[in-house]
Write a protein that holds these residues in place. Structure first.
Motif, PDB file in Angstrom:
ATOM      1  N   VAL A   1       0.842  -1.203   0.000  1.00 19.28           N
ATOM      2  CA  VAL A   1       0.000   0.000   0.000  1.00 19.28           C
ATOM      3  C   VAL A   1       0.878   1.255   0.000  1.00 19.28           C
ATOM      4  O   VAL A   1       0.536   2.273  -0.615  1.00 19.28           O
ATOM      5  N   ALA A   2       2.039   1.185   0.664  1.00 22.11           N
ATOM      6  CA  ALA A   2       2.935   2.351   0.747  1.00 22.11           C
ATOM      7  C   ALA A   2       3.453   2.742  -0.632  1.00 22.11           C
ATOM      8  O   ALA A   2       3.371   3.909  -1.027  1.00 22.11           O
ATOM      9  N   LEU A   3       3.974   1.766  -1.384  1.00 20.85           N
ATOM     10  CA  LEU A   3       4.538   2.099  -2.698  1.00 20.85           C
ATOM     11  C   LEU A   3       3.446   2.497  -3.688  1.00 20.85           C
ATOM     12  O   LEU A   3       3.635   3.410  -4.503  1.00 20.85           O
ATOM     13  N   VAL A   4       2.298   1.845  -3.615  1.00 18.82           N
ATOM     14  CA  VAL A   4       1.167   2.229  -4.477  1.00 18.82           C
ATOM     15  C   VAL A   4       0.823   3.701  -4.229  1.00 18.82           C
ATOM     16  O   VAL A   4       0.670   4.497  -5.171  1.00 18.82           O
ATOM     17  N   SER A   5       0.725   4.093  -2.951  1.00 16.12           N
ATOM     18  CA  SER A   5       0.382   5.471  -2.592  1.00 16.12           C
ATOM     19  C   SER A   5       1.436   6.455  -3.096  1.00 16.12           C
ATOM     20  O   SER A   5       1.113   7.532  -3.619  1.00 16.12           O
ATOM     21  N   ILE A   6       2.705   6.078  -2.959  1.00 14.65           N
ATOM     22  CA  ILE A   6       3.813   6.938  -3.382  1.00 14.65           C
ATOM     23  C   ILE A   6       3.805   7.135  -4.901  1.00 14.65           C
ATOM     24  O   ILE A   6       3.987   8.246  -5.405  1.00 14.65           O
ATOM     25  N   ILE A   7       3.552   6.048  -5.639  1.00 15.92           N
ATOM     26  CA  ILE A   7       3.513   6.144  -7.104  1.00 15.92           C
ATOM     27  C   ILE A   7       2.316   6.958  -7.574  1.00 15.92           C
ATOM     28  O   ILE A   7       2.430   7.827  -8.447  1.00 15.92           O
ATOM     29  N   VAL A   8       1.161   6.709  -6.977  1.00 16.11           N
ATOM     30  CA  VAL A   8      -0.058   7.433  -7.364  1.00 16.11           C
ATOM     31  C   VAL A   8       0.070   8.930  -7.053  1.00 16.11           C
ATOM     32  O   VAL A   8      -0.311   9.787  -7.853  1.00 16.11           O
ATOM     33  N   CYS A   9       0.643   9.249  -5.885  1.00 14.20           N
ATOM     34  CA  CYS A   9       0.788  10.661  -5.476  1.00 14.20           C
ATOM     35  C   CYS A   9       1.977  11.348  -6.147  1.00 14.20           C
ATOM     36  O   CYS A   9       2.136  12.569  -6.032  1.00 14.20           O
ATOM     37  N   LYS A  10       2.829  10.554  -6.811  1.00 10.34           N
ATOM     38  CA  LYS A  10       4.041  11.076  -7.467  1.00 10.34           C
ATOM     39  C   LYS A  10       4.927  11.843  -6.503  1.00 10.34           C
ATOM     40  O   LYS A  10       5.404  12.951  -6.805  1.00 10.34           O
ATOM     41  N   VAL A  11       5.122  11.287  -5.307  1.00 12.90           N
ATOM     42  CA  VAL A  11       6.049  11.901  -4.349  1.00 12.90           C
ATOM     43  C   VAL A  11       7.387  11.159  -4.422  1.00 12.90           C
ATOM     44  O   VAL A  11       7.485  10.092  -5.015  1.00 12.90           O
ATOM     45  N   GLU A  12       8.417  11.774  -3.838  1.00  7.22           N
ATOM     46  CA  GLU A  12       9.789  11.306  -4.053  1.00  7.22           C
ATOM     47  C   GLU A  12      10.285  10.313  -2.998  1.00  7.22           C
ATOM     48  O   GLU A  12      10.491  10.678  -1.848  1.00  7.22           O
ATOM     49  N   LEU A  13      10.489   9.074  -3.421  1.00  4.09           N
ATOM     50  CA  LEU A  13      11.073   8.044  -2.556  1.00  4.09           C
ATOM     51  C   LEU A  13      12.511   7.805  -2.992  1.00  4.09           C
ATOM     52  O   LEU A  13      12.781   7.645  -4.189  1.00  4.09           O
ATOM     53  N   PHE A  14      13.430   7.769  -2.034  1.00  2.00           N
ATOM     54  CA  PHE A  14      14.861   7.639  -2.342  1.00  2.00           C
ATOM     55  C   PHE A  14      15.162   6.458  -3.263  1.00  2.00           C
ATOM     56  O   PHE A  14      15.884   6.599  -4.255  1.00  2.00           O
ATOM     57  N   THR A  15      14.619   5.297  -2.947  1.00  2.00           N
ATOM     58  CA  THR A  15      14.989   4.082  -3.683  1.00  2.00           C
ATOM     59  C   THR A  15      14.629   4.160  -5.168  1.00  2.00           C
ATOM     60  O   THR A  15      15.426   3.792  -6.031  1.00  2.00           O
ATOM     61  N   SER A  16      13.444   4.664  -5.502  1.00  2.00           N
ATOM     62  CA  SER A  16      13.073   4.779  -6.915  1.00  2.00           C
ATOM     63  C   SER A  16      13.736   5.997  -7.568  1.00  2.00           C
ATOM     64  O   SER A  16      14.022   5.994  -8.767  1.00  2.00           O
ATOM     65  N   ASN A  17      14.020   7.050  -6.765  1.00  2.00           N
ATOM     66  CA  ASN A  17      14.711   8.230  -7.276  1.00  2.00           C
ATOM     67  C   ASN A  17      16.085   7.862  -7.825  1.00  2.00           C
ATOM     68  O   ASN A  17      16.546   8.438  -8.817  1.00  2.00           O
ATOM     69  N   VAL A  18      16.728   6.875  -7.188  1.00  2.00           N
ATOM     70  CA  VAL A  18      18.032   6.386  -7.657  1.00  2.00           C
ATOM     71  C   VAL A  18      17.914   5.890  -9.098  1.00  2.00           C
ATOM     72  O   VAL A  18      18.736   6.211  -9.961  1.00  2.00           O
ATOM     73  N   MET A  19      16.880   5.106  -9.373  1.00  2.00           N
ATOM     74  CA  MET A  19      16.682   4.556 -10.717  1.00  2.00           C
ATOM     75  C   MET A  19      16.385   5.666 -11.732  1.00  2.00           C
ATOM     76  O   MET A  19      16.976   5.719 -12.812  1.00  2.00           O
TER      77      MET A  19
ATOM     78  N   THR B   1      21.781   1.436   2.585  1.00  2.00           N
ATOM     79  CA  THR B   1      21.666   2.558   1.656  1.00  2.00           C
ATOM     80  C   THR B   1      22.578   2.361   0.450  1.00  2.00           C
ATOM     81  O   THR B   1      22.158   2.559  -0.694  1.00  2.00           O
ATOM     82  N   LEU B   2      23.823   1.959   0.697  1.00  2.00           N
ATOM     83  CA  LEU B   2      24.762   1.714  -0.409  1.00  2.00           C
ATOM     84  C   LEU B   2      24.251   0.582  -1.310  1.00  2.00           C
ATOM     85  O   LEU B   2      24.326   0.670  -2.537  1.00  2.00           O
ATOM     86  N   GLY B   3      23.703  -0.454  -0.688  1.00  2.00           N
ATOM     87  CA  GLY B   3      23.135  -1.562  -1.456  1.00  2.00           C
ATOM     88  C   GLY B   3      21.953  -1.120  -2.295  1.00  2.00           C
ATOM     89  O   GLY B   3      21.812  -1.507  -3.460  1.00  2.00           O
ATOM     90  N   ASN B   4      21.097  -0.263  -1.711  1.00  6.48           N
ATOM     91  CA  ASN B   4      19.943   0.272  -2.445  1.00  6.48           C
ATOM     92  C   ASN B   4      20.393   1.056  -3.677  1.00  6.48           C
ATOM     93  O   ASN B   4      19.783   0.963  -4.747  1.00  6.48           O
ATOM     94  N   ILE B   5      21.479   1.830  -3.540  1.00  2.00           N
ATOM     95  CA  ILE B   5      21.991   2.607  -4.673  1.00  2.00           C
ATOM     96  C   ILE B   5      22.484   1.675  -5.774  1.00  2.00           C
ATOM     97  O   ILE B   5      22.137   1.847  -6.957  1.00  2.00           O
ATOM     98  N   VAL B   6      23.240   0.650  -5.405  1.00  2.00           N
ATOM     99  CA  VAL B   6      23.755  -0.301  -6.397  1.00  2.00           C
ATOM    100  C   VAL B   6      22.609  -1.052  -7.090  1.00  2.00           C
ATOM    101  O   VAL B   6      22.575  -1.168  -8.315  1.00  2.00           O
ATOM    102  N   GLY B   7      21.643  -1.532  -6.306  1.00  4.66           N
ATOM    103  CA  GLY B   7      20.521  -2.294  -6.865  1.00  4.66           C
ATOM    104  C   GLY B   7      19.664  -1.468  -7.809  1.00  4.66           C
ATOM    105  O   GLY B   7      19.256  -1.943  -8.880  1.00  4.66           O
ATOM    106  N   GLY B   8      19.413  -0.207  -7.431  1.00  6.60           N
ATOM    107  CA  GLY B   8      18.569   0.657  -8.259  1.00  6.60           C
ATOM    108  C   GLY B   8      19.293   1.221  -9.463  1.00  6.60           C
ATOM    109  O   GLY B   8      18.744   1.273 -10.567  1.00  6.60           O
ATOM    110  N   ALA B   9      20.560   1.647  -9.256  1.00  5.81           N
ATOM    111  CA  ALA B   9      21.315   2.285 -10.338  1.00  5.81           C
ATOM    112  C   ALA B   9      21.790   1.278 -11.379  1.00  5.81           C
ATOM    113  O   ALA B   9      21.641   1.501 -12.581  1.00  5.81           O
ATOM    114  N   PHE B  10      22.357   0.169 -10.919  1.00  8.59           N
ATOM    115  CA  PHE B  10      22.911  -0.815 -11.853  1.00  8.59           C
ATOM    116  C   PHE B  10      21.912  -1.914 -12.208  1.00  8.59           C
ATOM    117  O   PHE B  10      21.760  -2.265 -13.372  1.00  8.59           O
TER     118      PHE B  10
END
Length: 260
Positions: free
Chosen positions: A71-89, A234-243
């Protein structure tokens, strides 16, 4: 959205985010704070839901917690607000396409990360005023999960962070390929279930776990324990999202940018 334009859409979104970052940093920070608060409120409810089954000794208690957290990610995507993990991508794709500058990519990641943290802390402060989650038993699900998070090795946390944001960014990318709203919601919920049920490490969700645990007076939880988890996660999240997603989808679909 046609399949051929998915990457072009992400590039345009990244360029748009860069524009807001530079022209309206206050709005950008507020957007990130909203996302952090959404993560924290849904996590708090997910834990209460899971605790119902955990306290009764039902082995499937984590299914309920993981199933609801989407429900959290659905809400974030629908509202178009900025989440760090997807912002990396988004910014990785924007940078690879040449539409975003490296300094702005790093500025965005930093501001969104801090904004998410601000949102988590504001929600937890309000929750504290509302009496928190009540008086929790020492064996509550929240403490159980946090215990596991702070006692894993740094490398294990890092790789779980990589896996987490690979899945989370797929949960943002895959729905863009679908035109049916119900299908989009379902795939987001299911992919979030994959990361949460697997015990992967999401730096922003972990901020919420630790903030809630601190609020509830978890015994033995030190600031050093929190840093031991958040830095590699956090470093792992950056690697997973960016690469894992950003670079891969760019290489797979950059030919469509010319077509568009």
């Amino acid at each position: 959205m046609s399949h051929s334009s998915t990457l072009a859409y992400v590039v345009d979104e990244a360029a748009s985010k860069q524009q807001v970052l530079l022209s309206e940093p206050g709005r950008y920070l507020l957007s990130a704070a909203m996302a952090g608060a959404l993560i924290a409120v849904v996590l708090a409810v997910s834990l209460k839901l899971g605790q119902v089954f955990f306290a009764s000794g039902a082995p499937g208690y984590y299914i309920a917690t993981s199933g609801f957290f989407g429900v959290a990610l659905v809400s974030i995507i629908v509202c178009k607000v900025e989440l760090f993990t997807s912002n990396v991508m988004y910014f990785t794709v924007g940078r690879l396409s040449g539409r975003c500058r490296t300094c702005n990519m790093l500025r965005s990641w930093t501001m969104v990360y801090l904004g998410n943290l601000l949102g988590v802390l504001l929600f937890v402060a309000v929750l504290a005023g509302a009496g928190g989650m009540g008086v929790l038993p020492a064996d509550h699900l929240l403490f159980n999960v946090v215990e596991h998070k702070v006692h894993a090795s740094s490398m294990e946390i890092f790789w779980k962070g990589v896996l987490c944001n690979w899945v989370i960014c797929l949960a943002v990318w895959v729905p863009m390929r679908l035109s049916n709203e119900a299908a989009r919601l379902l795939i987001i919920m299911l992919l979030v279930f994959v990361f949460f049920f697997s015990g992967f490490e999401h730096s922003i969700a972990n901020m919420a776990f630790f903030a809630l645990a601190k609020l509830q007076g978890m015994a033995g939880l030190e600031w050093a324990d929190i840093a031991h988890n958040l830095v590699p996660a956090t470093l792992g999240n950056i690697v997973g999202g960016a690469f894992g997603v950003g670079l891969v989808v760019y290489l797979l679909e950059r030919h469509t940018l010319k077509a568009v």
